[in-house]
Design a protein around this motif. Structure first.
Motif, PDB file in Angstrom:
ATOM      1  N   SER A 262       0.820  -1.203   0.000  1.00 52.65           N
ATOM      2  CA  SER A 262       0.000   0.000   0.000  1.00 52.65           C
ATOM      3  C   SER A 262       0.859   1.261   0.000  1.00 52.65           C
ATOM      4  CB  SER A 262      -0.928  -0.004   1.215  1.00 52.65           C
ATOM      5  OG  SER A 262      -1.608   1.220   1.339  1.00 52.65           O
ATOM      6  N   ILE A 263       1.864   1.331   0.882  1.00 52.22           N
ATOM      7  CA  ILE A 263       2.695   2.528   0.949  1.00 52.22           C
ATOM      8  C   ILE A 263       3.545   2.654  -0.314  1.00 52.22           C
ATOM      9  CG2 ILE A 263       4.552   1.386   2.249  1.00 52.22           C
ATOM     10  CD1 ILE A 263       3.407   5.039   2.656  1.00 52.22           C
ATOM     11  N   ARG A 264       4.008   1.530  -0.847  1.00 51.22           N
ATOM     12  CA  ARG A 264       4.764   1.554  -2.111  1.00 51.22           C
ATOM     13  C   ARG A 264       3.880   2.100  -3.231  1.00 51.22           C
ATOM     14  NH1 ARG A 264       3.888  -1.793  -6.169  1.00 51.22           N
ATOM     15  NH2 ARG A 264       5.431  -1.972  -7.853  1.00 51.22           N
ATOM     16  N   GLY A 265       2.638   1.598  -3.327  1.00 46.41           N
ATOM     17  CA  GLY A 265       1.738   2.020  -4.389  1.00 46.41           C
ATOM     18  C   GLY A 265       1.407   3.498  -4.305  1.00 46.41           C
ATOM     19  N   ALA A 266       1.108   3.978  -3.082  1.00 50.12           N
ATOM     20  CA  ALA A 266       0.783   5.388  -2.900  1.00 50.12           C
ATOM     21  C   ALA A 266       1.977   6.275  -3.223  1.00 50.12           C
ATOM     22  CB  ALA A 266       0.327   5.633  -1.464  1.00 50.12           C
ATOM     23  N   PHE A 267       3.171   5.810  -2.893  1.00 51.35           N
ATOM     24  CA  PHE A 267       4.398   6.562  -3.182  1.00 51.35           C
ATOM     25  C   PHE A 267       4.626   6.658  -4.691  1.00 51.35           C
ATOM     26  CE2 PHE A 267       9.088   6.410  -3.819  1.00 51.35           C
ATOM     27  CZ  PHE A 267       9.434   7.613  -3.203  1.00 51.35           C
ATOM     28  N   ILE A 268       4.553   5.521  -5.371  1.00 53.66           N
ATOM     29  CA  ILE A 268       4.800   5.494  -6.820  1.00 53.66           C
ATOM     30  C   ILE A 268       3.747   6.307  -7.572  1.00 53.66           C
ATOM     31  CG2 ILE A 268       4.791   3.983  -8.848  1.00 53.66           C
ATOM     32  CD1 ILE A 268       6.247   1.895  -7.178  1.00 53.66           C
ATOM     33  N   ASP A 269       2.495   6.221  -7.121  1.00 51.75           N
ATOM     34  CA  ASP A 269       1.413   6.963  -7.780  1.00 51.75           C
ATOM     35  C   ASP A 269       1.655   8.473  -7.756  1.00 51.75           C
ATOM     36  OD1 ASP A 269       0.088   4.652  -8.367  1.00 51.75           O
ATOM     37  OD2 ASP A 269      -1.388   4.827  -6.758  1.00 51.75           O
ATOM     38  N   ASN A 270       2.416   8.937  -6.785  1.00 53.00           N
ATOM     39  CA  ASN A 270       2.636  10.373  -6.627  1.00 53.00           C
ATOM     40  C   ASN A 270       4.020  10.837  -7.086  1.00 53.00           C
ATOM     41  OD1 ASN A 270       0.240  11.718  -5.016  1.00 53.00           O
ATOM     42  ND2 ASN A 270       0.523   9.675  -4.150  1.00 53.00           N
ATOM     43  N   LEU A 271       4.839   9.909  -7.582  1.00 47.91           N
ATOM     44  CA  LEU A 271       6.156  10.301  -8.089  1.00 47.91           C
ATOM     45  C   LEU A 271       5.999  11.053  -9.412  1.00 47.91           C
ATOM     46  CD1 LEU A 271       8.511   7.228  -7.521  1.00 47.91           C
ATOM     47  CD2 LEU A 271       8.637   9.451  -6.404  1.00 47.91           C
ATOM     48  N   LYS A 272       6.723  12.126  -9.548  1.00 50.28           N
ATOM     49  CA  LYS A 272       6.708  12.885 -10.804  1.00 50.28           C
ATOM     50  C   LYS A 272       8.156  13.032 -11.283  1.00 50.28           C
ATOM     51  CE  LYS A 272       2.521  15.495  -9.667  1.00 50.28           C
ATOM     52  NZ  LYS A 272       1.655  14.620 -10.432  1.00 50.28           N
ATOM     53  N   SER A 273       8.389  12.651 -12.515  1.00 49.61           N
ATOM     54  CA  SER A 273       9.716  12.741 -13.155  1.00 49.61           C
ATOM     55  C   SER A 273      10.816  12.083 -12.329  1.00 49.61           C
ATOM     56  CB  SER A 273      10.087  14.206 -13.440  1.00 49.61           C
ATOM     57  OG  SER A 273      10.196  14.947 -12.240  1.00 49.61           O
ATOM     58  N   VAL A 274      10.462  10.973 -11.672  1.00 52.93           N
ATOM     59  CA  VAL A 274      11.443  10.176 -10.928  1.00 52.93           C
ATOM     60  C   VAL A 274      11.355   8.737 -11.415  1.00 52.93           C
ATOM     61  CG1 VAL A 274      12.206   9.370  -8.662  1.00 52.93           C
ATOM     62  CG2 VAL A 274      11.229  11.661  -8.893  1.00 52.93           C
ATOM     63  N   ALA A 275      12.493   8.147 -11.744  1.00 53.95           N
ATOM     64  CA  ALA A 275      12.526   6.768 -12.247  1.00 53.95           C
ATOM     65  C   ALA A 275      12.868   5.797 -11.130  1.00 53.95           C
ATOM     66  CB  ALA A 275      13.548   6.656 -13.374  1.00 53.95           C
ATOM     67  N   VAL A 276      12.120   4.701 -11.053  1.00 54.08           N
ATOM     68  CA  VAL A 276      12.450   3.604 -10.137  1.00 54.08           C
ATOM     69  C   VAL A 276      13.306   2.618 -10.937  1.00 54.08           C
ATOM     70  CG1 VAL A 276      11.558   1.769  -8.665  1.00 54.08           C
ATOM     71  CG2 VAL A 276      10.296   3.933  -8.871  1.00 54.08           C
ATOM     72  N   VAL A 277      14.596   2.596 -10.666  1.00 54.84           N
ATOM     73  CA  VAL A 277      15.505   1.781 -11.486  1.00 54.84           C
ATOM     74  C   VAL A 277      15.444   0.301 -11.144  1.00 54.84           C
ATOM     75  CG1 VAL A 277      17.062   3.739 -11.845  1.00 54.84           C
ATOM     76  CG2 VAL A 277      17.478   2.175  -9.924  1.00 54.84           C
ATOM     77  N   LYS A 278      15.049  -0.025  -9.898  1.00 60.02           N
ATOM     78  CA  LYS A 278      15.012  -1.432  -9.486  1.00 60.02           C
ATOM     79  C   LYS A 278      14.206  -1.550  -8.202  1.00 60.02           C
ATOM     80  CE  LYS A 278      16.503  -5.810  -9.459  1.00 60.02           C
ATOM     81  NZ  LYS A 278      16.107  -6.791 -10.498  1.00 60.02           N
TER      82      LYS A 278
END
Length: 469
Positions: A262-278
Motif C-alpha cells: 500500500s505505501i509503495r503504491g501510494a508513493f509510486i502513484d505520486n512520483l513525478k519525473s522520478v525513475a524507479v531503477v530497481k
C-alpha cells in the motif's frame, strides 16, 4: 370428585421437565468478557493472565501474584499486588489489570467494556507495549475523573501479528456480548483479514496503526475507523519530498503484504519525473552489498525502504543489513516500521542521511493538541519519547470513550453497539485527542496527519528526530 392423573403421565411430565432443563443448560448463551470460570482463552485476558512478557524474561513477582489473585476472584489482594507493581515498574498491562480489578472489587460499579488487540508476540516488544501505554493512559484518565458516571473496563487480546490468530481472536472477542468495541488490530495485514468479521457482527473496530489504503471505506455504514491517516497521505508527502532531491531511486519492499504494498503504491502513484531503477524483495534472503551495488550501477541516488509491519520473518534483519551496508553513502527514505527500537542505536553516520515517514511525531506542532500533549504524564519517559503507537492508540480509545458516553446504556448490548457506530459516523461527531481534532469521513480520519522527520545526530549518537521541513 377430583380427576386422578395416571401415574405414567406424571412420570412422562417429570421426564419432559428433565429433558427441557437439560436442553436449556445446553443452549448456548452469550458469554461475557470476564466470566473466567466458563470462558478461558489463551489469547484473551481481563486480568487473569499475563500476555505481555519481554522475550527471555519473566514476570515480576507482584504482577504475577496480582493476576493470580485476579483469576481466583480475590480482588483486594489483586489490587494490593498490582498497585505495588505499578508503583515500581509503570507497566501499562499492570495499569489496565489494576483498573479492571478495582472495578471488579466494587459491586456497585457501573462500567462499559472494550477490548484492545495487540501483537504481544512476533513483533519487537516496544510495539505492543506502546499500544497498551496509550490505552492505559486513556483508561486511567477516564476512570479517575469523578465527573464520569461509569468506568472503562479493558480486555487485552493477542493476535500475534498473524492473520490466522487474528481471526481466532476476533471470533472470540465477538462471542463476548458485553464487549462494545475494539481498538486494533496493529498491522494492516491482520486488520484487512478480520475487518469483515467485525462488520458482520456490527461491532466498531478502530485502529491507530493500520494505514493501508485498502482499508479505506467511503460509507457511513462502516464499522471500521482509524485515527491514523492512510498511506495515501504518507505516500504523497514522501513522493513530493523525494522528487525534489532525486531523479533515480531504488525501492525495497515486501510483495504480498498489505501495508508494504500500500505505501509503495501510494508513493509510486505520486512520483513525478522520478525513475524507479530497481525494486528488491525484503522477504527473501539476499546480500545487501550486492543489492546496493546493483542499485548504484543503475544510477540510483537514493534508497527507499518500505518493509511491512513485521509480518515477514526476514524483514527486520534485511533492513538492518541494508542500513549497515549502505554505510551512510546514499540517502535513505523509510516508512514507520524502520523506526523501531534498534534504529537510534546505529552509528550516527549510518542514519544521518535518513528521512522517516511517521503517522505522528511529538516534534510536529501542527498535529497536536498542546494542552493534552503537555498534560500527558511522564510515566513512560519525557514528552519527546511519545511515539505514534502510544498517541494514536490513546486517541482511538478517546474516540470510543466520547461515543460510549453519548450512547444509551438503557439499550441492550447489541443496540448499544449499533448506536456507537451511528454516533461515530455522524458528520457532527468530533472529539479531541493528543493529535488534535478527530472526526471521520467513512472509515478514515477527516484531515491529514503525517510527520516527515530526520534524525538529530552528533558525532557520537542520534538521540531523537526533528521535522524534515
Amino acid at each position: 370428585m377430583k380427576k386422578m392423573i395416571p401415574i405414567h403421565y406424571l412420570g412422562l411430565g417429570v421426564a419432559l421437565v428433565g429433558i427441557f432443563t437439560t436442553i436449556i443448560k445446553l443452549l448456548p448463551s452469550d458469554p461475557i468478557a470476564c466470566d473466567l470460570n466458563s470462558q478461558d482463552n489463551p489469547h484473551l485476558s481481563c486480568g487473569e493472565k499475563i500476555l505481555l512478557t519481554r522475550p527471555g524474561g519473566k514476570s515480576r513477582d507482584n504482577k504475577q501474584k496480582g493476576v493470580e489473585a485476579f483469576k481466583s476472584g480475590n480482588y483486594p489482594s489483586a489490587i494490593a499486588h498490582l498497585q505495588k507493581d505499578w508503583n515500581l515498574a509503570k507497566d501499562p498491562e499492570t495499569a489496565i489489570v489494576l483498573e479492571n480489578a478495582i472495578i471488579a472489587n466494587d459491586k456497585n460499579a457501573k462500567f462499559k467494556t472494550i477490548a484492545v488487540v495487540i501483537p504481544a508476540t512476533q513483533t519487537p516488544i516496544f510495539v505492543p507495549t506502546s499500544i497498551l501505554k496509550g490505552i492505559a493512559y486513556a483508561q486511567i484518565q477516564w476512570n479517575q475523573d469523578p465527573n464520569h458516571s461509569w468506568k472503562l473496563r479493558v480486555v487485552i487480546a493477542d493476535d500475534a501479528n498473524d492473520p490466522s490468530q487474528g481471526q481466532e481472536v476476533a471470533t472470540e472477542i465477538l462471542k463476548r456480548s458485553d464487549i462494545l468495541a475494539v481498538v486494533g488490530h496493529y498491522s494492516s495485514q491482520v486488520t484487512t483479514n478480520v475487518r469483515s468479521l467485525y462488520q458482520q457482527a456490527q461491532t466498531v473496530l478502530i485502529s491507530g496503526t493500520s494505514t493501508s489504503t485498502e482499508l479505506t471505506v467511503d460509507d457511513v455504514n462502516t464499522f471500521f475507523f482509524r485515527t491514523c491517516s492512510s498511506n495515501r497521505v504518507a505516500g504523497a508527502i514522501m513522493a513530493k519530498y523525494w522528487a525534489i532531491k532525486h531523479k533515480k531511486i531504488a525501492i525495497f519492499y515486501t510483495p504480498g503484504q498489505k501495508f508494504s504494498e500500500s505505501i509503495r503504491g501510494a508513493f509510486i502513484d505520486n512520483l513525478k519525473s522520478v525513475a524507479v531503477v530497481k525494486e528488491f524483495n525484503l522477504s527473501t534472503p539476499a546480500n545487501a552489498k550486492t543489492e546496493l551495488a546493483m542499485a548504484k550501477k543503475l544510477g540510483a541516488t537514493g534508497i527507499v525502504l518500505f518493509p511491512d509491519a513485521y509480518t515477514a520473518a526476514l524483514e527486520r534483519d534485511r533492513v538492518s543489513s541494508l542500513i549497515v551496508a549502505n554505510n551512510g553513502e546514499l540517502p535513505l527514505l523509510a516508512n514507520e516500521t524502520v523506526n523501531d527500537d534498534l534504529l537510534l542505536k546505529f552509528e550516527p553516520k549510518l542514519i544521518d542521511k535518513m528521512t522517516l515517514s511517521l503517522p505522528w511525531h511529538p516534534s510536529d506542532i501542527h498535529h497536536q493538541n498542546s494542552q493534552l500533549f503537555q498534560s500527558a504524564p511522564n510515566w513512560w519517559g519525557s514528552k519527546k519519547e511519545l511515539n505514534s503507537q502510544i498517541v494514536m492508540s490513546h486517541d482511538a480509545a478517546k474516540v470510543l470513550l466520547a461515543a460510549l458516553d453519548k450512547s444509551d446504556s438503557m439499550n441492550n448490548l447489541r443496540a448499544q453497539k449499533i448506536q456507537l457506530q451511528t454516533i461515530i459516523s455522524r458528520s457532527t461527531f468530533i472529539t479531541t485527542g493528543i493529535t488534535g481534532k478527530i472526526r471521520f469521513k467513512g472509515s478514515d480520519r477527516d484531515g491529514e496527519i503525517n510527520s516527515l522527520v530526520k534524525p538529530i545526530c552528533s558525532s557520537t549518537k542520534c538521540p531523537g528526530f526533528k521535522p524534515a521541513f
